[in-house]
Design an enzyme around this catalytic site. Structure first.
Site, PDB file in Angstrom:
ATOM      1  N   GLU A 287       0.799  -1.226   0.000  1.00 48.72           N
ATOM      2  CA  GLU A 287       0.000   0.000   0.000  1.00 48.72           C
ATOM      3  C   GLU A 287       0.834   1.279   0.000  1.00 48.72           C
ATOM      4  O   GLU A 287       0.327   2.358  -0.318  1.00 48.72           O
ATOM      5  CB  GLU A 287      -0.959   0.019   1.201  1.00 48.72           C
ATOM      6  CG  GLU A 287      -0.295  -0.061   2.562  1.00 48.72           C
ATOM      7  CD  GLU A 287       0.023  -1.489   2.966  1.00 48.72           C
ATOM      8  OE1 GLU A 287       0.742  -1.679   3.961  1.00 48.72           O
ATOM      9  OE2 GLU A 287      -0.441  -2.416   2.288  1.00 48.72           O
ATOM     10  N   ASP A 329      22.010  17.143 -31.948  1.00 45.13           N
ATOM     11  CA  ASP A 329      22.703  17.961 -32.930  1.00 45.13           C
ATOM     12  C   ASP A 329      24.063  18.297 -32.338  1.00 45.13           C
ATOM     13  O   ASP A 329      24.306  18.091 -31.159  1.00 45.13           O
ATOM     14  CB  ASP A 329      21.894  19.235 -33.207  1.00 45.13           C
ATOM     15  CG  ASP A 329      22.348  19.948 -34.470  1.00 45.13           C
ATOM     16  OD1 ASP A 329      23.353  19.526 -35.059  1.00 45.13           O
ATOM     17  OD2 ASP A 329      21.701  20.942 -34.846  1.00 45.13           O
ATOM     18  N   ASN A 648       6.725 -14.540   3.249  1.00 46.86           N
ATOM     19  CA  ASN A 648       6.138 -14.745   4.579  1.00 46.86           C
ATOM     20  C   ASN A 648       4.632 -14.946   4.511  1.00 46.86           C
ATOM     21  O   ASN A 648       4.071 -15.795   5.216  1.00 46.86           O
ATOM     22  CB  ASN A 648       6.456 -13.545   5.479  1.00 46.86           C
ATOM     23  CG  ASN A 648       7.872 -13.592   6.010  1.00 46.86           C
ATOM     24  OD1 ASN A 648       8.520 -14.637   5.989  1.00 46.86           O
ATOM     25  ND2 ASN A 648       8.371 -12.464   6.489  1.00 46.86           N
ATOM     26  N   ASN A 673       2.106  -5.972   9.432  1.00 48.93           N
ATOM     27  CA  ASN A 673       2.107  -5.165   8.210  1.00 48.93           C
ATOM     28  C   ASN A 673       2.300  -3.689   8.505  1.00 48.93           C
ATOM     29  O   ASN A 673       3.000  -2.980   7.772  1.00 48.93           O
ATOM     30  CB  ASN A 673       0.790  -5.384   7.461  1.00 48.93           C
ATOM     31  CG  ASN A 673       0.842  -4.883   6.032  1.00 48.93           C
ATOM     32  OD1 ASN A 673       1.683  -5.306   5.253  1.00 48.93           O
ATOM     33  ND2 ASN A 673      -0.042  -3.958   5.699  1.00 48.93           N
TER      34      ASN A 673
END
Length: 846
Positions: A287, A329, A648, A673
Site C-alpha cells: 500500500e 545535434d 512470509n 504489516n
C-alpha cells in the site's frame, strides 16, 4: 479607452485593424502595464482552463479507488462488520498512513514541480509601455501588440498588422501539413484567414507583428491548441506501476480465496478463517508504493534541478534513466556554439570580403536569429549600413536556403544564402566551375569549417514580393566559412555516457564531412557517416539495420531525424533526443525522452519532457545518473514486497491450512504489516551504489517475477524451518508459536532490506541514516511489544530465552543465505534485461 463589453467577433480576420482595436478598446501601439493588469482581471489567464488545485477530499477519494487501497478498504469493512474492532482499527491506521502520506507528499511534489515548470515556462514577446519585452504566455491579454518569430508557438489569436516572409505551421490545428503563408491587411474573401494568427500554431519562417484578439478558452482553436500542452496521459512507467498493483490485487484475491475455501472445507471456524483471509490480503498489499514512488520521483526532480536539469513530467525521470541512445545535434552540445567567421572567399577561391558583406546584409535584414547569422553580422557590423529590406523569402529547412531583397548602394539586389549544394544549382556557372566550387566546399568541410554559399542577382521584378521562382539565374559570390570547435568537455562526457551504457549519435543538418571530422574529435565512430540522401533511399526496415553501425549523420531534413529515432526504437533502444530548433520538434516528439535547452525555440521546449539549463552533455550525464538513482530506490520497495513479504505471507497461507491452529492471529498479521510499512518510510532517502546506476534500468514485470521466484521461496524455506523448530524442538504452544514467528517474520522482513538494497556487499555500501532509523525503530518496537502489557491485547506471550535464541540463529542464517543467493537473483535480472532488449514500449508521441 476601456474595452468594449461586446467581445470581438470570432471571425475577427474579416475586420480591419482599426475596427478590431475599437471593439477591444485599445490602440495599435501597445498597452501600458496598468491596462494589461486590468485586462488580465477581466479576461483571465491565457490558458485553456482556469488552473485548479485538487482539493484534499478529492485527492483522498481518488486514492481510495486505487486497486491497492480498495483491498484495504474491503478488508477493513469486513473486519468491522464481523466484530474485529482491533483488526479493523489497524487496517484503518494502515490505510490512513498510506493515503495520508501519499496525499501530503504528492501535494509537496506538485508544488515543487510547478515551481520548476514555471522556471522554464514559455514566453511571449509583447509591447508594453512602448517597448517590446518577454512575459509569460499566460499573461498575454486581448489588446496586446504581439511579435512572433520563427520557432515561436503563437500564444493567442491575433490579427496581423505587419509581417515579413511569415509562414505558420497549423498542422496541429487543421491537419494541413504545409506551412501557411501569412500577410497583413483585410482580406476580400471572408473565409480567407491568411491575415490571422491562431493560438497553438508554430511560426515557421519570418516575423510578424499582430494585435491580440482572443486568449485562452476564447480562441478559435482553443481546444485543438490545448493538445500542444503537456498531456496528462499516463506514461509507460505509470502504466506499469498500475499494472503491478492490479497483478498484486489479482494474486491476493486468488490466494485469499484458496485459503478461505480450503480452511472451510477442512472444517475450520468460518469467522476465524474469514478474518485471517482478510488480514492476509492486507499483508500482501504494497500500500505504500504510491507514496514511495511520489516521494522518490519528487526528490529526484529537486536534485536534478540542482544539477541544472528541469523535469516537466515526473515519470520522465525513469525514462531518462532507462535511455540507451542519445541523439543530438552538434551545435552547442558537442561544440562550443561560439561560431565565428574565419574565411570569406570568392568563386575563384581567393580571399574576398564581398561574400561575407552580402551575407551580413542578408543576415541583418532577414536572418533567422541563428548562430551563423549572428556570426556574419558580428564579422561585418557595418555591412548593412545604407541597405534597407524590401522583401524576403525566409530560410526553408527543406530547401536549405533563404533569400533577401535589399535596396542600397547597388540598387535592388536579391541575396541568396544557404547550403552549397542548394545554392550552386541556382547559379549561372558552367560544369567545371560548379565542380570546382563543390570541391572547395569539401575542402573547407575537411578542415572542420561550416560553409555557407552566397549568391545574388539584380532585382528585375515588378513588385517586391519574393517567390521561390525568383531564386534563379544567380551570380555565385563565394563561400563564408565558419569555425565551431568542439567543447573541451565533450569527449569526456561522451565517454562517461558510454561507460553508463548510453550511446551517442550525431544528427546534424551540416555537411557530412564536417560531422565526420567532429565525430572523430569527440571519440565517436567516424568511419561511416550517413547523409540525408543516403537515408532517403532506405526503407524503414533497412534504416533500422543501418543506424546500428553509424554514429554520425549529416545533411538531415527534420523528418529524417524523426525517422532515425524511430529506426533506433525499432531495434529495441530507449531513445532520447536533444534539440533546440524548429526542425528538431518532430524528433523530440518521436523520442522516448525529449530534451531541450533553456533559450530553445518555443516549439522545441513545448515538445520536450526535460529542459537543460546548461547546453552541455555533462548535464545530461548527471540527469541520467539521477534518473537511475531514483528508479533504484523505487525498485527497492518493490523487491521487498516481491521477496520476503510475499514469502512470509505465502508461508502463512500454507501454515493456516496445514496447522490445527492459526499460525498468526488476524490482528497480529495487521500489526506485522503496519510495522513493516513504517520500516520502509526511509527508502526514498536512501543512497544508491554506483553499481546500481552503472547501466540503463527499465521496469519489467518479468524480471521482478524472476527475482521473486528466487528470494521469495528462500524466505518461505526459513519460515518452514521456523515452524519445524517451534513445533518439534521447543514444543511451542499456539500462543508461543505465534509470538515467536511474529518476531522472526518481522526481523527477516525488515533486516533483508539491508541485503537487497544493494547489488554488492552491504558492508561496502552503508544505508542512509533515515532508512536505518526507520527500519531499526520499527524492528525494536516489534521485538519489545510481546514483552509488554500491550502484547497481551494482540495475543502475544513472552517466549522462553532458548526459543528467542533459536529464532535469532534462524534470522542470522536467513540473512546469510539471502546474501549468498542474491547474486543469482541479480544475474537473472541482468539476463532478463538482455533478452528484453531494454525496451519500454512507449505508446506514442508525448
Amino acid at each position: 479607452m476601456p474595452p468594449s463589453s461586446e467581445p470581438a467577433d470570432k471571425s475577427f480576420w474579416r475586420f480591419s485593424s482599426d475596427q478590431l482595436s475599437g471593439r477591444l478598446g485599445c490602440g495599435l501601439t501597445g498597452l501600458t502595464t496598468a491596462e494589461a493588469s486590468e485586462r488580465a482581471e477581466r479576461f483571465g489567464p491565457n490558458s485553456d482552463a482556469t488552473p485548479r488545485t485538487e482539493g484534499a477530499m478529492h485527492a483522498v477519494f481518488r486514492r481510495l479507488l486505487e486497486p491497492l487501497s480498495l483491498i484495504l478498504l474491503v478488508a477493513g469493512t469486513v473486519s468491522m462488520l464481523t466484530g474485529d474492532e482491533i483488526g479493523g482499527l489497524i487496517i484503518v491506521l494502515i490505510l490512513t498512513l498510506s493515503i495520508g502520506l501519499d496525499t501530503i507528499q504528492e501535494g509537496q511534489a506538485v508544488r515543487a514541480a510547478e515551481i520548476l515548470r514555471r522556471s522554464v515556462a514559455l514566453k511571449a514577446e509583447v509591447k508594453r509601455d512602448g517597448a517590446f519585452g518577454q512575459i509569460d504566455v499566460e499573461q498575454v491579454v486581448p489588446g496586446d501588440i504581439l511579435r512572433v518569430r520563427a520557432g515561436d508557438i503563437i500564444p493567442a489569436d491575433a490579427l496581423i498588422l505587419h509581417c515579413v516572409a511569415f509562414t505558420a505551421g497549423e498542422a496541429a490545428l487543421t491537419g494541413e501539413p504545409y506551412p501557411v503563408q501569412k500577410r497583413a491587411g483585410q482580406c476580400a474573401d471572408p473565409d480567407d484567414k491568411s491575415n490571422a494568427l491562431f493560438r497553438g500554431a508554430v511560426a515557421q519562417t519570418g516575423e510578424a507583428i499582430a494585435l491580440v484578439v482572443h486568449t485562452g478558452r476564447d480562441t478559435v482553436f482553443g481546444a485543438a491548441a490545448s493538445a500542444l500542452a503537456e498531456t496528462q496521459t499516463p506514461s509507460p512507467f505509470e502504466r506499469d506501476l498500475r499494472e503491478f498493483g492490479l497483478v498484486i490485487a489479482r494474486a491476493t484475491l486468488a490466494l485469499v480465496l484458496v485459503v478461505l475455501t480450503v480452511r472451510v472445507l477442512f472444517g475450520r471456524p468460518v469467522m476465524d478463517s474469514l478474518l485471517f483471509a482478510v488480514a492476509l490480503a492486507v499483508g500482501l498489499t504494497p500500500e505504500l508504493l504510491p507514496m514511495i514512488t511520489t516521494v522518490t520521483l519528487s526528490r529526484g526532480a529537486l536534485r536534478m534541478a540542482g544539477r541544472k536539469v528541469i523535469v516537466k513530467r515526473l515519470a520522465a525521470i525513469h525514462d531518462l534513466g532507462a535511455m540507451t541512445i542519445l541523439c543530438t545535434d552538434k551545435t552547442g552540445t558537442l561544440t562550443s556554439a561560439e561560431i565565428t567567421l574565419t574565411k570569406s572567399i570568392d568563386a575563384a577561391g581567393k580571399d574576398n570580403a564581398r561574400a561575407a558583406r552580402l551575407g551580413a546584409v542578408a543576415a541583418a535584414l532577414g536572418g533567422d536569429r541563428g548562430s551563423l547569422d549572428a556570426a556574419l553580422v558580428a564579422a561585418q557590423p557595418d555591412a548593412v549600413r545604407d541597405w534597407t529590406l524590401a522583401g524576403r523569402q525566409a530560410f526553408d529547412f527543406s530547401r536549405r536556403l533563404g533569400s533577401v531583397l535589399a535596396t542600397g548602394p547597388e540598387g535592388a539586389l536579391l541575396i541568396v544564402k544557404g547550403a552549397p549544394e542548394a545554392v550552386l544549382p541556382l547559379c549561372v556557372v558552367d560544369d567545371d566551375a560548379r565542380a570546382l566550387a563543390v570541391a572547395r566546399a569539401h575542402e573547407l568541410a575537411t578542415d572542420g569549417l561550416r560553409s555557407v554559399a552566397i549568391a545574388s542577382r539584380p532585382w528585375t521584378g515588378a513588385t517586391c514580393e519574393v517567390e521561390t521562382a525568383d531564386e534563379v539565374d544567380l551570380v555565385f559570390e563565394g563561400f563564408c566559412a565558419f569555425a565551431d570547435p568542439p567543447k573541451p568537455t565533450a569527449a569526456a562526457a561522451i565517454a562517461r555516457l558510454a561507460a553508463g551504457g548510453v550511446g551517442l549519435k550525431i544528427l546534424s543538418g551540416d555537411d557530412p564531412v564536417v560531422v565526420k571530422r567532429l565525430a572523430g574529435l569527440v571519440g565517436l565512430n567516424a568511419e561511416r557517416v550517413l547523409s540525408g540522401a543516403d537515408i532517403a533511399e532506405l526503407s524503414d526496415e533497412a534504416l533500422a539495420v543501418q543506424v546500428q553501425s553509424a554514429d554520425a549523420f549529416g545533411r538531415l531534413a527534420p523528418d529524417q531525424k524523426s525517422r532515425i529515432v524511430k529506426a533506433l526504437q525499432a531495434g529495441g533502444d530507449v531513445v532520447g533526443f536533444l534539440g533546440d530548433g524548429i526542425n528538431d520538434a518532430p524528433a523530440l516528439k518521436a523520442a522516448d525522452i525529449g530534451l531541450s535547452v533553456e533559450g530553445a525555440t518555443g516549439v522545441a521546449q513545448a515538445a520536450a519532457d526535460i529542459i537543460l539549463l546548461a547546453s552541455d552533455l555533462e548535464v545530461v550525464a548527471d540527469g541520467v545518473e539521477e534518473g537511475r538513482r531514483t528508479f533504484a530506490n523505487i525498485l527497492k520497495y518493490v523487491r521487498m514486497g516481491a521477496s520476503s513479504n510475499f514469502g512470509n505471507m505465502l508461508s502463512m497461507a500454507i501454515a493456516s491450512i496445514a496447522l490445527p491452529f492459526l499460525p498468526m492471529l488476524p490482528t497480529q498479521i495487521l500489526l506485522n504489516n503496519l510495522l513493516y510499512d513504517l520500516s520502509e518510510l526511509g527508502i526514498p532517502f536512501d543512497q544508491v551504489s554506483r553499481q546500481a546506476t552503472a547501466q540503463p534500468q527499465v521496469w519489467s514485470m518479468t524480471r521482478l517475477a524472476r527475482f521473486a521466484a528466487i528470494m521469495g521461496p528462500l524466505s518461505s524455506v526459513f519460515d518452514f524451518l521456523t515452524f519445524g523448530a517451534l513445533l518439534l524442538l521447543f514444543h511451542a504452544s499456539p500462543e508461543e508459536f505465534r509470538t515467536a514467528w511474529f518476531i522472526e517474520s518481522m526481523a527477516t522482513q525488515i533486516l533483508v532490506i539491508f541485503i537487497i538494497r544493494t547489488n554488492g556487499r552491504p558492508w561496502r555500501n552503508w544505508p542512509d541514516p533515515v532508512l536505518s532509523a526507520s527500519s531499526l525503530i520499527a524492528l525494536l518496537v516489534a521485538m519489545v511489544i510481546p514483552f509488554t502489557p500491550v502484547g497481551a491485547w494482540f495475543g502475544f506471550v513472552a517466549p522462553p530465552p532458548m526459543m528467542m535464541a533459536g529464532i535469532a540463529l534462524l534470522v542470522v542464517a536467513y540473512l546469510a543465505c539471502a546474501e549468498l543467493v542474491k547474486p543469482l537473483a541479480i544475474r537473472s535480472l541482468r539476463k532478463a534485461m538482455m533478452r528484453d532488449g531494454h525496451t519500454t514500449g512507449r505508446a506514442g508521441p508525448h
